[in-house]
Scaffold this motif. Structure first.
Motif, PDB file in Angstrom:
ATOM      1  N   LEU A  19       0.969  -1.342   0.062  1.00 38.47           N
ATOM      2  CA  LEU A  19       0.217  -0.128   0.155  1.00 38.47           C
ATOM      3  C   LEU A  19       0.938   1.348  -0.078  1.00 38.47           C
ATOM      4  CD1 LEU A  19      -2.745  -0.971   2.613  1.00 38.47           C
ATOM      5  CD2 LEU A  19      -2.871  -1.346   0.276  1.00 38.47           C
ATOM      6  N   ALA A  20       0.337   2.411  -0.608  1.00 36.52           N
ATOM      7  CA  ALA A  20       1.189   3.765  -0.465  1.00 36.52           C
ATOM      8  C   ALA A  20       0.449   4.370   0.564  1.00 36.52           C
ATOM      9  CB  ALA A  20       0.821   4.269  -1.952  1.00 36.52           C
ATOM     10  N   LEU A  21       1.316   4.881   1.441  1.00 37.37           N
ATOM     11  CA  LEU A  21       0.929   5.658   2.540  1.00 37.37           C
ATOM     12  C   LEU A  21       0.453   6.906   2.280  1.00 37.37           C
ATOM     13  CD1 LEU A  21       0.659   5.576   5.748  1.00 37.37           C
ATOM     14  CD2 LEU A  21       3.219   6.749   5.807  1.00 37.37           C
ATOM     15  N   GLU A  22       0.835   7.356   1.052  1.00 38.14           N
ATOM     16  CA  GLU A  22       0.295   8.815   0.760  1.00 38.14           C
ATOM     17  C   GLU A  22      -1.232   8.809   0.125  1.00 38.14           C
ATOM     18  OE1 GLU A  22       2.908   7.095  -2.551  1.00 38.14           O
ATOM     19  OE2 GLU A  22       3.039   7.365  -0.459  1.00 38.14           O
ATOM     20  N   ASP A  23      -1.845   7.478  -0.104  1.00 35.92           N
ATOM     21  CA  ASP A  23      -3.180   7.407  -0.436  1.00 35.92           C
ATOM     22  C   ASP A  23      -3.976   7.537   0.872  1.00 35.92           C
ATOM     23  OD1 ASP A  23      -2.426   7.080  -2.914  1.00 35.92           O
ATOM     24  OD2 ASP A  23      -2.467   4.692  -3.036  1.00 35.92           O
ATOM     25  N   GLN A  24      -5.329   7.574   0.533  1.00 35.72           N
ATOM     26  CA  GLN A  24      -6.213   7.842   1.530  1.00 35.72           C
ATOM     27  C   GLN A  24      -6.622   6.579   2.100  1.00 35.72           C
ATOM     28  OE1 GLN A  24     -10.576   9.032   0.719  1.00 35.72           O
ATOM     29  NE2 GLN A  24     -10.117  10.845   2.091  1.00 35.72           N
ATOM     30  N   HIS A  25      -6.373   6.226   3.337  1.00 41.54           N
ATOM     31  CA  HIS A  25      -6.599   5.084   4.215  1.00 41.54           C
ATOM     32  C   HIS A  25      -6.865   5.586   5.702  1.00 41.54           C
ATOM     33  CE1 HIS A  25      -4.585   2.993   1.137  1.00 41.54           C
ATOM     34  NE2 HIS A  25      -3.351   3.642   1.317  1.00 41.54           N
ATOM     35  N   SER A  26      -7.706   4.719   6.299  1.00 41.83           N
ATOM     36  CA  SER A  26      -8.047   4.722   7.600  1.00 41.83           C
ATOM     37  C   SER A  26      -7.559   3.487   8.535  1.00 41.83           C
ATOM     38  CB  SER A  26      -9.461   5.130   7.855  1.00 41.83           C
ATOM     39  OG  SER A  26      -9.920   6.434   7.229  1.00 41.83           O
ATOM     40  N   SER A  85     -18.069  -6.297  24.588  1.00 37.55           N
ATOM     41  CA  SER A  85     -18.098  -4.883  24.031  1.00 37.55           C
ATOM     42  C   SER A  85     -16.744  -4.755  23.606  1.00 37.55           C
ATOM     43  CB  SER A  85     -18.528  -4.001  24.972  1.00 37.55           C
ATOM     44  OG  SER A  85     -17.631  -3.601  26.143  1.00 37.55           O
ATOM     45  N   VAL A  86     -16.266  -3.825  22.623  1.00 35.30           N
ATOM     46  CA  VAL A  86     -15.132  -3.264  22.135  1.00 35.30           C
ATOM     47  C   VAL A  86     -14.901  -1.728  22.048  1.00 35.30           C
ATOM     48  CG1 VAL A  86     -14.551  -5.107  20.891  1.00 35.30           C
ATOM     49  CG2 VAL A  86     -15.813  -3.435  19.738  1.00 35.30           C
ATOM     50  N   SER A  87     -14.061  -1.034  22.538  1.00 36.25           N
ATOM     51  CA  SER A  87     -13.620   0.379  22.265  1.00 36.25           C
ATOM     52  C   SER A  87     -12.849   0.368  20.967  1.00 36.25           C
ATOM     53  CB  SER A  87     -12.896   0.888  23.373  1.00 36.25           C
ATOM     54  OG  SER A  87     -13.732   0.650  24.648  1.00 36.25           O
ATOM     55  N   ILE A  88     -13.017   1.419  20.258  1.00 36.91           N
ATOM     56  CA  ILE A  88     -12.426   1.562  19.139  1.00 36.91           C
ATOM     57  C   ILE A  88     -11.817   2.907  18.740  1.00 36.91           C
ATOM     58  CG2 ILE A  88     -12.528   1.363  16.406  1.00 36.91           C
ATOM     59  CD1 ILE A  88     -14.996  -0.590  16.905  1.00 36.91           C
ATOM     60  N   GLY A  89     -10.479   3.198  18.381  1.00 35.11           N
ATOM     61  CA  GLY A  89      -9.917   4.242  17.872  1.00 35.11           C
ATOM     62  C   GLY A  89      -9.973   4.384  16.438  1.00 35.11           C
ATOM     63  N   ILE A  90     -10.120   5.607  15.938  1.00 36.03           N
ATOM     64  CA  ILE A  90     -10.188   5.902  14.537  1.00 36.03           C
ATOM     65  C   ILE A  90      -9.341   6.816  14.165  1.00 36.03           C
ATOM     66  CG2 ILE A  90     -11.813   6.159  12.595  1.00 36.03           C
ATOM     67  CD1 ILE A  90     -14.226   5.570  14.549  1.00 36.03           C
ATOM     68  N   ALA A  91      -8.622   6.639  13.044  1.00 40.81           N
ATOM     69  CA  ALA A  91      -7.636   7.685  12.417  1.00 40.81           C
ATOM     70  C   ALA A  91      -7.536   7.525  10.876  1.00 40.81           C
ATOM     71  CB  ALA A  91      -6.411   7.536  12.932  1.00 40.81           C
ATOM     72  N   GLU A  92      -7.347   8.652  10.273  1.00 39.50           N
ATOM     73  CA  GLU A  92      -7.054   8.712   8.701  1.00 39.50           C
ATOM     74  C   GLU A  92      -5.756   9.317   8.449  1.00 39.50           C
ATOM     75  OE1 GLU A  92      -8.927  11.343   5.066  1.00 39.50           O
ATOM     76  OE2 GLU A  92     -10.242  11.244   6.882  1.00 39.50           O
ATOM     77  N   VAL A  93      -5.346   8.703   7.457  1.00 41.56           N
ATOM     78  CA  VAL A  93      -3.728   9.432   7.021  1.00 41.56           C
ATOM     79  C   VAL A  93      -3.910  10.761   6.742  1.00 41.56           C
ATOM     80  CG1 VAL A  93      -2.126   9.182   5.313  1.00 41.56           C
ATOM     81  CG2 VAL A  93      -3.218   6.799   5.800  1.00 41.56           C
ATOM     82  N   GLU A  94      -2.947  11.297   7.441  1.00 43.20           N
ATOM     83  CA  GLU A  94      -2.726  12.842   7.170  1.00 43.20           C
ATOM     84  C   GLU A  94      -1.377  13.345   6.348  1.00 43.20           C
ATOM     85  OE1 GLU A  94      -3.612  14.594  10.946  1.00 43.20           O
ATOM     86  OE2 GLU A  94      -5.842  14.215  10.745  1.00 43.20           O
ATOM     87  N   GLU A  95      -0.524  13.507   7.146  1.00 39.33           N
ATOM     88  CA  GLU A  95       0.801  13.756   6.789  1.00 39.33           C
ATOM     89  C   GLU A  95       1.646  12.741   7.361  1.00 39.33           C
ATOM     90  OE1 GLU A  95       1.725  17.914   7.049  1.00 39.33           O
ATOM     91  OE2 GLU A  95       0.322  18.677   5.573  1.00 39.33           O
ATOM     92  N   ASP A  96       1.183  11.815   7.641  1.00 34.49           N
ATOM     93  CA  ASP A  96       2.290  10.679   8.253  1.00 34.49           C
ATOM     94  C   ASP A  96       3.421  10.458   7.434  1.00 34.49           C
ATOM     95  OD1 ASP A  96       0.153  10.275  10.317  1.00 34.49           O
ATOM     96  OD2 ASP A  96      -1.179   9.387   8.991  1.00 34.49           O
ATOM     97  N   GLN A  97       4.523  10.049   7.922  1.00 38.91           N
ATOM     98  CA  GLN A  97       5.798   9.559   7.485  1.00 38.91           C
ATOM     99  C   GLN A  97       5.966   8.107   7.375  1.00 38.91           C
ATOM    100  OE1 GLN A  97       7.737  11.825   5.761  1.00 38.91           O
ATOM    101  NE2 GLN A  97       6.136  13.382   6.282  1.00 38.91           N
TER     102      GLN A  97
END
Length: 333
Positions: A196-203, A294-306
């Motif tokens: 996968l390319a990190l610069e693409d839009q992934h979450s 039950s589960v707890s979930i953290g969500i993040a989207e690719v921004e300017e991640d290296q």
């Protein structure tokens, strides 16, 4: 495609490998050949040290030991196929083609000599020539049989190489999977992320089973494993085929949602949370229904991640906030 230099290098190490096998009375099977090739080419320090130590201790380097070396050091190696099996297979294929060509030429020559012999039988004054022709025919037929026998042996070896390649692929797949849940393990996830390319839009979703220790403490590890398996199944069934799902460690799971923004990731996270919360598990022997999962979930989207770890760190921070604000919820970074 192998270059000429690759083939020359492979031929050099192949000669040394056959000498190593011969000195230790080992048959040139694909497994023995692979271990011997890696040893003489000095491509694996630990394997080389183990074999050298065996020799130093004057202990036999037998088939069982070679099999042990293969399983311990090479069965999960990505380089085995490129460095050994491809040159070996290319050499076998080339040899088989040469033999087939020679057999064809021998057959044509034999047919022509048969015609000459038939013609000479009709002549009374060419017995000596006919004897020579008969001898040539006999020799060619013998050579033809030898070539066929060698070709069959080489084809068998070629089949063994293919079996070994399949065995290596299966071993690599097993090495990338978590044995309990069937999801990718961290190593498998890291390999898949390379595609996968990190610069693409992934979450990313970081998922943790709430109060999981209570299941192990109260019902035992067998039930705890069943909880992990059911939650893993829910996660796998809630995402698309191209998404990556892995057991990140213990009761924690990581999902990479390929080409999906955090808005879509939030919907998927809620779907997972609700499905897990709806699970009904019952202990088979006692018929006792387990407490809600039950589960707890953290969500993040690719921004300017290296690095991928930057994305996962933000998802993990969001998970931490979900835990601290009551559990059984999704939080976006």
């Amino acid at each position: 495609m192998l270059s000429q230099d690759d083939l020359k290098s492979a031929e050099k190490f192949s000669t040394k490998t056959h000498l190593f096998l011969s000195l230790n009375n080992l048959a040139p099977t694909p497994v023995n050949y692979s271990v011997g090739y890696i040893y003489v080419s000095k491509n694996h320090q630990q394997l080389a040290q183990a074999i050298d130590q065996k020799s130093h201790d004057n202990k036999p380097i037998d088939t069982a030991f070679i099999e042990e070396m293969f399983n311990q050091y090479l069965s999960n190696s990505n380089s085995i196929q490129h460095d050994i099996l491809e040159p070996f297979f290319a050499s076998l294929t080339d040899t088989l083609q040469r033999i087939d060509h020679q057999v064809t030429n021998d057959q044509q020559l034999s047919n022509n000599l048969e015609k000459v012999s038939s013609a000479l039988v009709k002549l009374d004054n060419h017995h000596s020539v006919q004897d020579i022709v008969s001898y040539l025919i006999s020799s060619i037929k013998s050579s033809h049989q030898q070539h066929q026998s060698l070709s069959k042996k080489l084809e068998k070896t070629s089949s063994e190489v293919n079996q070994l390649k399949n065995k290596l692929q299966e071993s690599q797949q097993e090495a990338f999977l978590d044995s309990l849940t069937g999801l990718l393990n961290r190593r498998g996830g890291e390999e898949k992320l390379k595609e996968l390319a990190l610069e693409d839009q992934h979450s990313s979703l970081m998922i943790d089973i709430d109060l999981f220790k209570n299941f192990n403490d109260k019902f035992g590890h067998f039930i705890g494993d069943k909880v992990l398996q059911r939650v893993a199944k829910v996660i796998a069934e809630s995402v698309d085929k191209e998404d990556l799902t892995m057991r990140f460690g213990g009761e924690e799971f990581l999902v990479v949602l390929v080409n999906k923004a955090k808005s879509e990731a939030s919907l998927i996270a809620e779907k997972i949370r609700h499905a897990v919360n709806s699970l009904k598990l019952k202990q088979r022997q006692t018929k006792i229904t387990l407490p809600p999962i039950s589960v707890s979930i953290g969500i993040a989207e690719v921004e300017e991640d290296q690095h991928w770890d930057d994305l996962f760190k933000r998802a993990d921070d969001a998970l931490y906030r979900a835990k601290n604000t009551g559990r059984n919820r999704c939080v976006v970074a």
